[in-house]
Motif scaffolding. Structure first.
Motif, PDB file in Angstrom:
ATOM      1  N   GLU A  91      36.856 -11.003 -36.103  1.00 54.41           N
ATOM      2  CA  GLU A  91      37.523 -12.304 -36.184  1.00 54.41           C
ATOM      3  C   GLU A  91      37.536 -12.805 -37.625  1.00 54.41           C
ATOM      4  O   GLU A  91      38.476 -13.460 -38.054  1.00 54.41           O
ATOM      5  N   LEU A  92      36.483 -12.467 -38.374  1.00 56.59           N
ATOM      6  CA  LEU A  92      36.433 -12.849 -39.790  1.00 56.59           C
ATOM      7  C   LEU A  92      37.510 -12.111 -40.575  1.00 56.59           C
ATOM      8  O   LEU A  92      38.130 -12.688 -41.473  1.00 56.59           O
ATOM      9  N   ILE A  93      37.736 -10.857 -40.243  1.00 54.32           N
ATOM     10  CA  ILE A  93      38.780 -10.091 -40.926  1.00 54.32           C
ATOM     11  C   ILE A  93      40.134 -10.764 -40.701  1.00 54.32           C
ATOM     12  O   ILE A  93      40.910 -10.959 -41.633  1.00 54.32           O
ATOM     13  N   GLY A  94      40.404 -11.159 -39.463  1.00 54.94           N
ATOM     14  CA  GLY A  94      41.652 -11.851 -39.175  1.00 54.94           C
ATOM     15  C   GLY A  94      41.763 -13.181 -39.898  1.00 54.94           C
ATOM     16  O   GLY A  94      42.837 -13.583 -40.336  1.00 54.94           O
ATOM     17  N   GLU A  95      40.639 -13.845 -40.053  1.00 56.94           N
ATOM     18  CA  GLU A  95      40.627 -15.156 -40.719  1.00 56.94           C
ATOM     19  C   GLU A  95      40.906 -15.036 -42.215  1.00 56.94           C
ATOM     20  O   GLU A  95      41.603 -15.857 -42.798  1.00 56.94           O
ATOM     21  N   PHE A  96      40.358 -13.993 -42.850  1.00 61.23           N
ATOM     22  CA  PHE A  96      40.446 -13.887 -44.299  1.00 61.23           C
ATOM     23  C   PHE A  96      41.445 -12.853 -44.800  1.00 61.23           C
ATOM     24  O   PHE A  96      41.737 -12.808 -45.989  1.00 61.23           O
ATOM     25  N   ASP A 114      46.242 -12.721 -53.287  1.00 62.32           N
ATOM     26  CA  ASP A 114      47.599 -12.344 -53.668  1.00 62.32           C
ATOM     27  C   ASP A 114      47.572 -11.616 -55.011  1.00 62.32           C
ATOM     28  O   ASP A 114      46.513 -11.298 -55.548  1.00 62.32           O
ATOM     29  N   ASP A 115      48.733 -11.356 -55.589  1.00 63.58           N
ATOM     30  CA  ASP A 115      48.830 -10.610 -56.846  1.00 63.58           C
ATOM     31  C   ASP A 115      48.186 -11.334 -58.027  1.00 63.58           C
ATOM     32  O   ASP A 115      47.904 -10.719 -59.046  1.00 63.58           O
ATOM     33  N   SER A 116      47.936 -12.631 -57.907  1.00 62.61           N
ATOM     34  CA  SER A 116      47.293 -13.334 -59.015  1.00 62.61           C
ATOM     35  C   SER A 116      45.817 -12.962 -59.130  1.00 62.61           C
ATOM     36  O   SER A 116      45.219 -13.106 -60.184  1.00 62.61           O
TER      37      SER A 116
END
Length: 72
Positions: free
Chosen positions: A45-50, A55-57
């Motif tokens: 569930e943490l993987i789905g949350e984070f 992003d590319d920045s």
């Protein structure tokens, strides 16, 4: 009702585990949810949350290849 042992261990009733969708062997993160409250969160569930938060920045194109080349 469960008691906290001297080793900070606790037995979670099977019914509570089932209702929470948890099973023996699940990876969980344990965190405080306030005074007298503890929260368990399944790792998937943490993987789905984070997932997708970076992003590319954070890692611009080519950055990771550059860092990996330093390992050689």
């Amino acid at each position: 009702m469960s008691l906290v042992s001297r080793k900070n261990q606790i037995t979670i009733p099977a019914e509570v585990m089932r209702e929470a969708g948890l099973a023996p062997g699940d990876d969980v993160r344990v965190r405080s949810a306030g005074p007298g409250r503890i929260e368990l969160v399944k790792t998937n569930e943490l993987i789905g949350e984070f997932a997708g938060m970076l992003d590319d920045s954070v890692y611009p194109p080519g950055y990771l290849d550059e860092v990996r080349s330093e390992w050689r």
